[in-house]
Write a protein that holds these residues in place. Structure first.
Motif, mmCIF file in Angstrom:
data_model
loop_
_atom_site.group_PDB
_atom_site.id
_atom_site.type_symbol
_atom_site.label_atom_id
_atom_site.label_comp_id
_atom_site.label_asym_id
_atom_site.label_seq_id
_atom_site.Cartn_x
_atom_site.Cartn_y
_atom_site.Cartn_z
ATOM 1 N N ASP A 113 0.854 -1.190 0.000
ATOM 2 C CA ASP A 113 0.000 0.000 0.000
ATOM 3 C C ASP A 113 0.885 1.232 0.000
ATOM 4 O OD1 ASP A 113 -1.855 1.973 0.266
ATOM 5 O OD2 ASP A 113 -2.509 1.410 2.284
ATOM 6 N N ASP A 114 1.052 1.848 -1.178
ATOM 7 C CA ASP A 114 1.946 3.002 -1.296
ATOM 8 C C ASP A 114 1.225 4.332 -1.100
ATOM 9 O OD1 ASP A 114 0.606 3.543 -3.712
ATOM 10 O OD2 ASP A 114 2.099 2.489 -4.896
ATOM 11 N N ALA A 115 -0.043 4.297 -0.718
ATOM 12 C CA ALA A 115 -0.834 5.497 -0.457
ATOM 13 C C ALA A 115 -0.829 6.451 -1.658
ATOM 14 C CB ALA A 115 -0.315 6.215 0.790
ATOM 15 N N GLY A 116 -0.689 5.899 -2.853
ATOM 16 C CA GLY A 116 -0.721 6.723 -4.052
ATOM 17 C C GLY A 116 0.533 7.524 -4.295
ATOM 18 N N ASP A 117 1.627 7.180 -3.628
ATOM 19 C CA ASP A 117 2.887 7.910 -3.778
ATOM 20 C C ASP A 117 3.764 7.198 -4.798
ATOM 21 O OD1 ASP A 117 5.273 9.233 -3.615
ATOM 22 O OD2 ASP A 117 5.521 9.021 -1.450
ATOM 23 N N GLY A 118 3.779 7.712 -6.010
ATOM 24 C CA GLY A 118 4.545 7.088 -7.077
ATOM 25 C C GLY A 118 6.043 7.235 -6.957
ATOM 26 N N SER A 119 6.514 7.982 -5.965
ATOM 27 C CA SER A 119 7.962 8.082 -5.744
ATOM 28 C C SER A 119 8.441 7.083 -4.700
ATOM 29 C CB SER A 119 8.349 9.502 -5.318
ATOM 30 O OG SER A 119 7.792 9.827 -4.059
ATOM 31 N N HIS A 120 7.479 6.426 -4.019
ATOM 32 C CA HIS A 120 7.822 5.412 -3.027
ATOM 33 C C HIS A 120 6.930 4.181 -3.213
ATOM 34 C CE1 HIS A 120 9.501 9.042 -1.056
ATOM 35 N NE2 HIS A 120 10.424 8.196 -0.642
ATOM 36 N N ASP A 121 6.887 3.698 -4.434
ATOM 37 C CA ASP A 121 6.030 2.574 -4.775
ATOM 38 C C ASP A 121 6.868 1.335 -5.068
ATOM 39 O OD1 ASP A 121 7.213 3.381 -7.107
ATOM 40 O OD2 ASP A 121 5.351 3.729 -8.211
ATOM 41 N N LEU A 122 6.268 0.324 -5.673
ATOM 42 C CA LEU A 122 6.993 -0.899 -5.980
ATOM 43 C C LEU A 122 8.170 -0.635 -6.910
ATOM 44 C CD1 LEU A 122 7.289 -3.991 -5.892
ATOM 45 C CD2 LEU A 122 5.623 -4.110 -7.782
ATOM 46 N N SER A 123 8.011 0.260 -7.868
ATOM 47 C CA SER A 123 9.122 0.536 -8.784
ATOM 48 C C SER A 123 10.325 1.102 -8.030
ATOM 49 C CB SER A 123 8.679 1.494 -9.898
ATOM 50 O OG SER A 123 8.311 2.755 -9.373
ATOM 51 N N HIS A 124 10.065 1.925 -7.007
ATOM 52 C CA HIS A 124 11.154 2.447 -6.167
ATOM 53 C C HIS A 124 11.844 1.299 -5.437
ATOM 54 C CE1 HIS A 124 13.389 4.801 -3.241
ATOM 55 N NE2 HIS A 124 12.688 4.266 -2.247
ATOM 56 N N LEU A 125 11.071 0.396 -4.854
ATOM 57 C CA LEU A 125 11.665 -0.738 -4.138
ATOM 58 C C LEU A 125 12.517 -1.592 -5.068
ATOM 59 C CD1 LEU A 125 8.682 -1.918 -1.901
ATOM 60 C CD2 LEU A 125 10.668 -0.556 -1.214
ATOM 61 N N LEU A 126 12.044 -1.819 -6.282
ATOM 62 C CA LEU A 126 12.816 -2.610 -7.243
ATOM 63 C C LEU A 126 14.109 -1.908 -7.627
ATOM 64 C CD1 LEU A 126 9.923 -3.927 -9.499
ATOM 65 C CD2 LEU A 126 11.517 -5.345 -8.195
ATOM 66 N N ARG A 127 14.050 -0.597 -7.835
ATOM 67 C CA ARG A 127 15.273 0.140 -8.195
ATOM 68 C C ARG A 127 16.278 0.117 -7.052
ATOM 69 N NH1 ARG A 127 11.418 3.853 -10.123
ATOM 70 N NH2 ARG A 127 11.872 5.265 -8.391
ATOM 71 N N VAL A 128 15.787 0.333 -5.826
ATOM 72 C CA VAL A 128 16.689 0.322 -4.677
ATOM 73 C C VAL A 128 17.295 -1.067 -4.495
ATOM 74 C CG1 VAL A 128 16.875 0.641 -2.174
ATOM 75 C CG2 VAL A 128 15.525 2.236 -3.535
ATOM 76 N N TRP A 129 16.491 -2.114 -4.701
ATOM 77 C CA TRP A 129 17.013 -3.474 -4.599
ATOM 78 C C TRP A 129 18.075 -3.731 -5.667
ATOM 79 C CZ3 TRP A 129 18.385 -7.123 -1.765
ATOM 80 C CH2 TRP A 129 18.562 -8.436 -2.225
ATOM 81 N N ASN A 130 17.826 -3.302 -6.898
ATOM 82 C CA ASN A 130 18.819 -3.476 -7.955
ATOM 83 C C ASN A 130 20.109 -2.727 -7.614
ATOM 84 O OD1 ASN A 130 17.183 -5.119 -9.526
ATOM 85 N ND2 ASN A 130 16.321 -3.410 -10.684
ATOM 86 N N ASN A 131 19.968 -1.530 -7.074
ATOM 87 C CA ASN A 131 21.154 -0.774 -6.632
ATOM 88 C C ASN A 131 21.893 -1.536 -5.537
ATOM 89 O OD1 ASN A 131 20.488 1.342 -8.357
ATOM 90 N ND2 ASN A 131 19.480 2.546 -6.759
ATOM 91 N N ALA A 132 21.141 -2.047 -4.565
ATOM 92 C CA ALA A 132 21.751 -2.765 -3.445
ATOM 93 C C ALA A 132 22.488 -4.008 -3.930
ATOM 94 C CB ALA A 132 20.681 -3.146 -2.417
ATOM 95 N N CYS A 133 21.909 -4.727 -4.880
ATOM 96 C CA CYS A 133 22.564 -5.920 -5.420
ATOM 97 C C CYS A 133 23.870 -5.559 -6.119
ATOM 98 C CB CYS A 133 21.637 -6.637 -6.392
ATOM 99 S SG CYS A 133 20.242 -7.479 -5.606
#
Length: 218
Positions: free
Chosen positions: A26-46
């Motif tokens: 539930d991202d509360a409609g915040d497109g800057s902290h949504d699933l795509s953000h989590l995926l990008r941060v995970w890719n960066n972390a990897c």
């Protein structure tokens, strides 16, 4: 998108992702902290983990839970957001029967990721999560997120008579362009890992190129 399909994006840790994603979908409609953000941060972390090391299980949990308590950018509680997320992460992981040492490792990484919290990361995982999240705030993705958030908060693009704040104080709560000197252009100086600092330098150069072109058009 089903939970299984979403979790598969975090393979080979998709089982852990499936346990944690229901708490953050539930991202509360915040497109800057949504699933795509989590995926990008995970890719960066990897990418960082390949050079810096670190426990990938701790990293994934911290990445998925780093914004698990939503606090808007203009909220007076903003500086407490990462502490609130860290506490919520502890509760989630205890329910999943993680051991306390691992829980605290994740909680520290979650709390230390935030720019506004000013918590120094102590572990390699915390350093990676902080760098991975900050990489998503600079470069062309950072530019897009900055203007997205500004629009969502009702801010103007720039102050029309003095866009570069040469004769006025910066007001990044009112003008999107002010957020670059107020914060975004400073982020590359504080990276914790050698790999993160290198990538940050590349992204900051792209961000400066954007600003040069933007100001030229004004």
């Amino acid at each position: 998108m089903t939970l299984a399909r979403t979790a598969a994006a975090f393979a080979p840790l998709d089982t852990l992702a499936a346990d944690l994603l229901p708490h953050v979908m539930d991202d509360a409609g915040d497109g800057s902290h949504d699933l795509s953000h989590l995926l990008r941060v995970w890719n960066n972390a990897c990418r960082l983990q390949k050079e810096e090391g670190g426990d990938v299980r701790i990293l994934l949990a911290a990445v998925l839970l780093h914004d698990c308590v939503r606090v808007e950018k203009n909220s007076p509680l903003r500086s407490q957001a990462s502490a609130l997320s860290a506490q919520r992460a502890r509760e989630i992981l205890r329910d999943l029967r993680w051991d306390e040492a691992a829980i605290e490792a994740v909680a520290h990484a979650v709390q230390a990721h935030s720019y506004s919290a000013q918590v120094t990361p102590q572990s390699v995982e915390a350093k990676i999560v902080q760098d991975a999240d900050r990489l998503d705030a600079i470069g062309m993705i950072g530019v897009a997120r900055c203007f997205y958030v500004a629009g969502r908060m009702g801010s103007a693009l720039y102050e029309p008579l003095d866009p570069q704040a040469q004769a006025r104080p910066l007001e990044d709560g009112r003008y999107a362009l002010d957020h670059f000197p107020a914060k975004l252009l400073r982020l590359a100086e504080g990276f914790q890992t050698a790999c993160g600092a290198r990538l940050a330098g590349e992204r900051q150069a792209r961000m400066r190129d954007f600003l040069t072109g933007f100001l030229a058009e004004l």
